[in-house]
Design a protein around this motif. Structure first.
Motif, mmCIF file in Angstrom:
data_model
loop_
_atom_site.group_PDB
_atom_site.id
_atom_site.type_symbol
_atom_site.label_atom_id
_atom_site.label_comp_id
_atom_site.label_asym_id
_atom_site.label_seq_id
_atom_site.Cartn_x
_atom_site.Cartn_y
_atom_site.Cartn_z
ATOM 1 N N TRP A 248 23.296 62.739 17.465
ATOM 2 C CA TRP A 248 22.463 62.476 18.652
ATOM 3 C C TRP A 248 23.067 63.124 19.892
ATOM 4 O O TRP A 248 22.343 63.575 20.786
ATOM 5 C CB TRP A 248 22.279 60.969 18.861
ATOM 6 C CG TRP A 248 21.237 60.409 17.938
ATOM 7 C CD1 TRP A 248 21.428 59.664 16.810
ATOM 8 C CD2 TRP A 248 19.820 60.596 18.051
ATOM 9 N NE1 TRP A 248 20.230 59.377 16.217
ATOM 10 C CE2 TRP A 248 19.225 59.930 16.951
ATOM 11 C CE3 TRP A 248 18.997 61.260 18.959
ATOM 12 C CZ2 TRP A 248 17.842 59.902 16.755
ATOM 13 C CZ3 TRP A 248 17.622 61.238 18.762
ATOM 14 C CH2 TRP A 248 17.053 60.564 17.678
ATOM 15 N N GLU A 249 24.381 63.194 19.958
ATOM 16 C CA GLU A 249 25.030 63.870 21.083
ATOM 17 C C GLU A 249 24.737 65.364 21.046
ATOM 18 O O GLU A 249 24.509 65.987 22.092
ATOM 19 C CB GLU A 249 26.540 63.611 21.051
ATOM 20 C CG GLU A 249 26.946 62.227 21.536
ATOM 21 C CD GLU A 249 26.536 61.984 22.981
ATOM 22 O OE1 GLU A 249 26.737 62.889 23.822
ATOM 23 O OE2 GLU A 249 26.002 60.890 23.268
ATOM 24 N N GLN A 250 24.708 65.928 19.848
ATOM 25 C CA GLN A 250 24.355 67.346 19.735
ATOM 26 C C GLN A 250 22.904 67.569 20.159
ATOM 27 O O GLN A 250 22.590 68.527 20.873
ATOM 28 C CB GLN A 250 24.560 67.810 18.292
ATOM 29 C CG GLN A 250 26.017 67.847 17.840
ATOM 30 C CD GLN A 250 26.153 68.336 16.413
ATOM 31 O OE1 GLN A 250 25.634 69.408 16.053
ATOM 32 N NE2 GLN A 250 26.832 67.557 15.573
ATOM 33 N N TRP A 251 22.019 66.682 19.688
ATOM 34 C CA TRP A 251 20.602 66.787 20.074
ATOM 35 C C TRP A 251 20.451 66.664 21.589
ATOM 36 O O TRP A 251 19.704 67.425 22.213
ATOM 37 C CB TRP A 251 19.806 65.691 19.365
ATOM 38 C CG TRP A 251 18.425 65.524 19.915
ATOM 39 C CD1 TRP A 251 17.306 66.219 19.561
ATOM 40 C CD2 TRP A 251 18.016 64.615 20.949
ATOM 41 N NE1 TRP A 251 16.226 65.808 20.305
ATOM 42 C CE2 TRP A 251 16.640 64.813 21.162
ATOM 43 C CE3 TRP A 251 18.677 63.644 21.700
ATOM 44 C CZ2 TRP A 251 15.907 64.080 22.100
ATOM 45 C CZ3 TRP A 251 17.957 62.913 22.636
ATOM 46 C CH2 TRP A 251 16.591 63.133 22.830
ATOM 47 N N THR A 256 18.891 68.500 26.948
ATOM 48 C CA THR A 256 19.157 68.461 28.391
ATOM 49 C C THR A 256 19.666 69.779 28.958
ATOM 50 O O THR A 256 20.057 69.853 30.122
ATOM 51 C CB THR A 256 20.176 67.343 28.706
ATOM 52 O OG1 THR A 256 21.403 67.600 28.001
ATOM 53 C CG2 THR A 256 19.636 65.982 28.309
ATOM 54 N N ALA A 257 19.675 70.822 28.154
ATOM 55 C CA ALA A 257 20.140 72.131 28.628
ATOM 56 C C ALA A 257 19.047 72.778 29.475
ATOM 57 O O ALA A 257 18.241 73.579 28.983
ATOM 58 C CB ALA A 257 20.514 73.011 27.441
ATOM 59 N N LEU A 258 19.009 72.448 30.751
ATOM 60 C CA LEU A 258 17.909 72.860 31.621
ATOM 61 C C LEU A 258 17.813 74.374 31.816
ATOM 62 O O LEU A 258 16.758 74.889 32.198
ATOM 63 C CB LEU A 258 18.042 72.167 32.974
ATOM 64 C CG LEU A 258 18.012 70.630 32.943
ATOM 65 C CD1 LEU A 258 18.097 70.072 34.360
ATOM 66 C CD2 LEU A 258 16.759 70.104 32.247
ATOM 67 N N SER A 267 15.389 71.442 20.475
ATOM 68 C CA SER A 267 15.833 70.064 20.238
ATOM 69 C C SER A 267 14.957 69.393 19.182
ATOM 70 O O SER A 267 15.446 68.634 18.344
ATOM 71 C CB SER A 267 15.815 69.255 21.538
ATOM 72 O OG SER A 267 14.503 69.140 22.061
ATOM 73 N N GLU A 268 13.663 69.698 19.201
ATOM 74 C CA GLU A 268 12.762 69.150 18.181
ATOM 75 C C GLU A 268 13.099 69.720 16.809
ATOM 76 O O GLU A 268 13.078 68.997 15.793
ATOM 77 C CB GLU A 268 11.308 69.445 18.545
ATOM 78 C CG GLU A 268 10.286 68.970 17.529
ATOM 79 C CD GLU A 268 10.251 67.458 17.366
ATOM 80 O OE1 GLU A 268 9.744 66.994 16.315
ATOM 81 O OE2 GLU A 268 10.730 66.733 18.268
ATOM 82 N N ALA A 269 13.407 71.001 16.761
ATOM 83 C CA ALA A 269 13.766 71.639 15.491
ATOM 84 C C ALA A 269 15.064 71.038 14.950
ATOM 85 O O ALA A 269 15.184 70.780 13.737
ATOM 86 C CB ALA A 269 13.920 73.144 15.688
ATOM 87 N N ALA A 273 15.393 68.919 11.427
ATOM 88 C CA ALA A 273 16.325 69.389 10.405
ATOM 89 C C ALA A 273 17.351 68.325 10.026
ATOM 90 O O ALA A 273 17.881 68.329 8.907
ATOM 91 C CB ALA A 273 17.044 70.647 10.892
ATOM 92 N N ASN A 274 17.622 67.401 10.955
ATOM 93 C CA ASN A 274 18.662 66.394 10.722
ATOM 94 C C ASN A 274 18.128 64.962 10.786
ATOM 95 O O ASN A 274 18.898 64.012 10.893
ATOM 96 C CB ASN A 274 19.769 66.548 11.775
ATOM 97 C CG ASN A 274 20.471 67.884 11.691
ATOM 98 O OD1 ASN A 274 21.373 68.088 10.877
ATOM 99 N ND2 ASN A 274 20.050 68.817 12.542
ATOM 100 N N LYS A 275 16.822 64.830 10.698
ATOM 101 C CA LYS A 275 16.152 63.539 10.935
ATOM 102 C C LYS A 275 16.689 62.413 10.053
ATOM 103 O O LYS A 275 16.996 61.315 10.550
ATOM 104 C CB LYS A 275 14.648 63.695 10.710
ATOM 105 C CG LYS A 275 13.841 62.455 10.991
ATOM 106 C CD LYS A 275 12.349 62.746 10.829
ATOM 107 C CE LYS A 275 11.517 61.517 11.102
ATOM 108 N NZ LYS A 275 10.059 61.813 10.968
#
Length: 325
Positions: A248-251, A256-258, A267-269, A273-275
């Motif tokens: 979750w920290e990676q996501w 948040t990478a503006l 982030s959705e991908a 991939a890790n859901k």
């Protein structure tokens, strides 16, 4: 002959439905209020359906649930209407943080009784006036009748009566103000009002139902939940957090990478991939309304302090650390 048989079957169905709904609030809600029950019920709602004690007197319940989880819909709208249809109450008083909020809830009941054609016809609902008031009114259902009335927090209601009846049910729905609850003197004032005025408002059989969200650790609701006279229950939007906070920290880093115009897509991908791993160990209260992913996005949007108060019923002071769960 066929028409006669059809009419007979219809009458039998209606009698069966009327009987089942008398003790099954879930079916009553789904049949007569489908516009409020569009989503699959949460465990919070299912518990309420299961634990409702029809016809019992002198009950005391206190429930803290996340904001936006249909607390008012079920307990200060549908249930009071059910009380009318089956004659469980005589005089229902709804208390809220302000007069306009309380009156709004009474108006919602009135409007539902006026405009819900299926409900009105099935239970033969009528009023004692051609233009029932928005702040209080009397409604009829066959041989049953109820007075509904609403008042704001702190209002002097000592000796409140309707004819020979004192309030038979008192619903305290979100009676605390999110700003004023931070003031110790005002919290004490609310507590005294509840103890000295509201607690003495009914008679020996009055039912009390306190519902809301815990806005402060020393709030009135927080104290009532610990009162042994009340059956108390606290619900949280996230019941169990993920076992894989590292993912979750990676996501979060991607989301948040503006400076990355593709951050939402990426982030959705990453999530897709890790859901399975990211959702390991998780449990949310109302998955039909908010997924674990939705709630993680809400934490980022509004901050952990707000999330803990509004969704977890675990408020913290501004100076406290708010990043721990």
């Amino acid at each position: 002959m066929n028409e006669s048989k059809s009419e007979k079957q219809k009458k039998q169905y209606e009698e069966l439905l009327r009987d089942v709904c008398s003790f099954n609030l879930e079916i009553f809600s789904e049949v007569f209020f489908p516009h409020y029950c569009r989503l699959e019920a949460s465990q919070f709602h299912l518990d309420y359906y299961e634990q409702t004690e029809f016809g019992k007197r002198k009950t005391r319940s206190a429930t803290a649930a996340p904001r936006g989880y249909a607390k008012t819909t079920h307990r200060a709208l549908i249930r009071p209407i059910h009380d009318l249809c089956y004659g469980f109450e005589k005089f229902v008083v709804i208390l809220s943080a302000t007069d306009p909020l309380a009156v709004g809830k009474i108006k919602d009941i009135r409007d539902e009784l006026l405009t819900n054609d299926l409900l009105r016809t099935f239970y033969n609902i009528s009023f004692d006036s051609a233009k029932p008031g928005a702040t209080g009114f009397v409604a009829y259902s066959n041989d049953h009748k109820i007075k509904y009335e609403g008042h704001g927090r702190g209002v002097e209601v000592r000796g409140l009566r309707w004819n020979e009846y004192r309030p038979s049910k008192i619903i305290l729905d979100d009676i605390e103000d999110s700003e004023e609850v931070n003031n110790e003197a005002l919290r004490k004032k609310d507590e005294q009002w509840f103890q000295d005025v509201i607690g003495k408002l009914g008679d020996e059989g009055t039912n009390f139902e306190f519902i809301g969200t815990i806005l402060h650790k020393q709030s009135l609701l927080s104290k009532v939940l610990k009162n042994p006279a009340y059956k108390g229950r606290i619900y949280r939007a996230i019941e169990k957090w993920s076992d894989r906070e590292d993912l979750w920290e990676q996501w979060k880093g991607i989301y948040t990478a503006l400076d990355n115009p593709q951050r939402l897509v990426e982030s959705e991908a990453f999530y897709q991939a890790n859901k399975d791993e990211m959702l390991k160990g998780t449990k949310v209260l109302w998955p039909a309304r908010e997924s674990y992913l939705d709630l993680q996005k809400e934490i980022i949007e509004f901050g952990m302090r707000s999330f803990r108060k509004e969704k977890q019923n675990d408020p913290v002071l501004d100076e406290e650390a708010v990043f721990t769960k």
